[in-house]
Design a protein around this motif. Structure first.
Motif, PDB file in Angstrom:
ATOM      1  N   UNK A 126       1.001   5.828  -0.534  1.00 54.56           N
ATOM      2  CA  UNK A 126      -0.205   5.845  -1.342  1.00 54.56           C
ATOM      3  C   UNK A 126       0.145   5.843  -2.824  1.00 54.56           C
ATOM      4  N   UNK A 127       1.158   6.620  -3.188  1.00 54.80           N
ATOM      5  CA  UNK A 127       1.604   6.677  -4.579  1.00 54.80           C
ATOM      6  C   UNK A 127       2.121   5.303  -5.031  1.00 54.80           C
ATOM      7  N   UNK A 128       2.903   4.673  -4.184  1.00 54.06           N
ATOM      8  CA  UNK A 128       3.435   3.348  -4.537  1.00 54.06           C
ATOM      9  C   UNK A 128       2.300   2.321  -4.670  1.00 54.06           C
ATOM     10  N   UNK A 129       1.307   2.413  -3.772  1.00 59.93           N
ATOM     11  CA  UNK A 129       0.165   1.506  -3.848  1.00 59.93           C
ATOM     12  C   UNK A 129      -0.591   1.679  -5.158  1.00 59.93           C
ATOM     13  N   UNK A 130      -0.683   2.939  -5.611  1.00 58.13           N
ATOM     14  CA  UNK A 130      -1.382   3.217  -6.869  1.00 58.13           C
ATOM     15  C   UNK A 130      -0.686   2.527  -8.051  1.00 58.13           C
ATOM     16  N   UNK A 131       0.595   2.276  -7.931  1.00 57.26           N
ATOM     17  CA  UNK A 131       1.327   1.583  -8.998  1.00 57.26           C
ATOM     18  C   UNK A 131       1.298   0.066  -8.821  1.00 57.26           C
ATOM     19  N   UNK A 132       1.264  -0.387  -7.600  1.00 58.95           N
ATOM     20  CA  UNK A 132       1.287  -1.820  -7.345  1.00 58.95           C
ATOM     21  C   UNK A 132      -0.069  -2.481  -7.581  1.00 58.95           C
ATOM     22  N   UNK A 133      -1.146  -1.743  -7.325  1.00 64.16           N
ATOM     23  CA  UNK A 133      -2.488  -2.276  -7.510  1.00 64.16           C
ATOM     24  C   UNK A 133      -2.992  -1.899  -8.903  1.00 64.16           C
ATOM     25  N   UNK A 134      -3.218  -2.904  -9.732  1.00 65.20           N
ATOM     26  CA  UNK A 134      -3.598  -2.663 -11.124  1.00 65.20           C
ATOM     27  C   UNK A 134      -4.893  -1.874 -11.235  1.00 65.20           C
ATOM     28  N   UNK A 135      -5.882  -2.207 -10.383  1.00 66.43           N
ATOM     29  CA  UNK A 135      -7.168  -1.497 -10.445  1.00 66.43           C
ATOM     30  C   UNK A 135      -7.004  -0.035 -10.079  1.00 66.43           C
TER      31      UNK A 135
END
Length: 371
Positions: A216-225
């Motif tokens: 989830x943390x990595x997704x928060x960085x990969x997804x700009x929005x």
């Protein structure tokens, strides 16, 4: 409710038991409220400890950043951090209350019965030993017979868990002696029940929480929005400090920390009291990971490589795409190639020098205006 099972086989009977609700851990504080308060209290006890060290500058040699960096580089005030952390802890408290209210009551009085169940499983597991030895060309029955006098317990193991000489002083209803467990079987059963199973539950919970938070943390960085809307708030702290550990957007805080810990608790099938310990450990660990100090005598800094120095790299502009793992271990970073590689000494030195220069420039401006 009492339970008294007997068997027509050579398995020892299971003891009777009466399950009763366990008393509160603290007589003046019901477990329901303790489960809500304990993680928050532990968070602030550890945070205040590090805050005192910070304010009094007790261990400057172990600082990851200088006071000038805290003043110059962070983009959020301490008041805003405090406000948002308290708000998140209110959400956590509500979640803890919901979980506690839906949990079954903690019971006691079944311990001997549960240990006996595991001892029975240990006894039954021995039934497979003769066949396994037979695969290796060993006649377990012959070896057992030869050792029956000199090593009766070992002979019983080799015979597949048959111990005709182990009986209690009491006899069953038909006058036949009641079989009992060997001492070693009970010791193994107690080790499984009191040590191995709880350790396995904590391992599952820690692994589940680390997995949830990493992806989830990595997704928060990969997804700009997602980053702009939610996670960027946490990264206003370029120089983390202890009580800023839970400084997040409320939605992210609930999803990343609160829901993650609750899910790990449920997946691991912990008891309410085990869950309480797990939440306290998680709170203390996340504070320690953001404390801003690499203290050599801090045990949490050495249990795993995921510590304050490791996570601090992630808070720097040059390391923000690495070291996503938190709060306990680093295995996902290692497996998926997101662990920071290389020396950070010069990068930290440049940050310190730049902060000092900015602080001196501000001081000169203030001095010039005063004149």
């Amino acid at each position: 409710m009492a339970n008294n099972m007997t068997s027509v086989t050579d398995l020892p009977p299971l003891p009777s038991y009466t399950a009763v609700e366990a008393p509160d851990l603290i007589s003046w504080c019901p477990d329901f409220y303790l489960s809500i308060l304990a993680p928050t209290v532990s968070y602030w006890v550890v945070s205040i400890f590090f805050h005192i060290i910070d304010v009094l500058d007790l261990f400057p040699q172990y600082r990851l950043h200088t006071p000038a960096e805290i003043a110059q580089r962070n983009k959020v005030s301490r008041y805003e951090v405090l406000r948002d952390v308290i708000f998140q802890q209110i959400i956590q408290g509500v979640m803890s209350g919901v979980l506690s209210a839906t949990d079954p009551p903690s019971l006691m009085g079944m311990e001997e019965y549960d240990v006996a169940v595991w001892a029975t499983r240990v006894r039954l597991a021995q039934r497979a030993l003769p066949a396994l030895l037979g695969i290796l060309g060993i006649n377990a029955a012959t070896v057992s017979k030869n050792m029956a006098v000199s090593h009766p317990l070992l002979a019983g193991v080799l015979a597949g868990g048959h111990y005709p000489f182990l009986t209690s002083d009491l006899s069953g209803p038909d006058g036949i002696p009641v079989p009992t467990f060997a001492t070693w079987e009970l010791l193994v059963a107690k080790a499984i029940y009191h040590l191995i199973l709880p350790a396995l539950q904590f391992f599952i919970a820690v692994t589940a929480l680390d997995t949830w938070q990493y992806f989830l943390h990595r997704l928060m960085h990969q997804n700009k929005w997602l980053y702009t809307t939610f996670h960027s708030r946490h990264h206003r702290l370029y120089v983390p400090y202890a009580y800023g550990a839970l400084y997040n957007h409320p939605f992210e805080g609930f999803l990343l920390d609160t829901a993650g810990a609750g899910l790990a608790y449920k997946i691991s099938l912990m008891t309410p009291r085990q869950g309480m310990v797990f939440w306290v450990m998680s709170s203390i660990k996340t504070v320690d990971d953001h404390c801003g100090y690499a203290l050599p005598w801090d045990p949490l800094q050495h249990i795993t490589s995921n510590n304050a120095a490791y996570h601090d790299i992630h808070h720097q502009s040059w390391g923000i795409k690495t070291n996503f793992a938190q709060p306990f271990f680093t295995f996902w970073d290692k497996l998926l190639g997101t662990m920071w590689q290389g020396d950070t000494t010069l990068k930290y030195e440049r940050s310190r020098t730049r902060a000092e220069e900015l602080l001196e420039a501000e001081a000169k401006k203030i001095s010039a205006k005063a004149q």
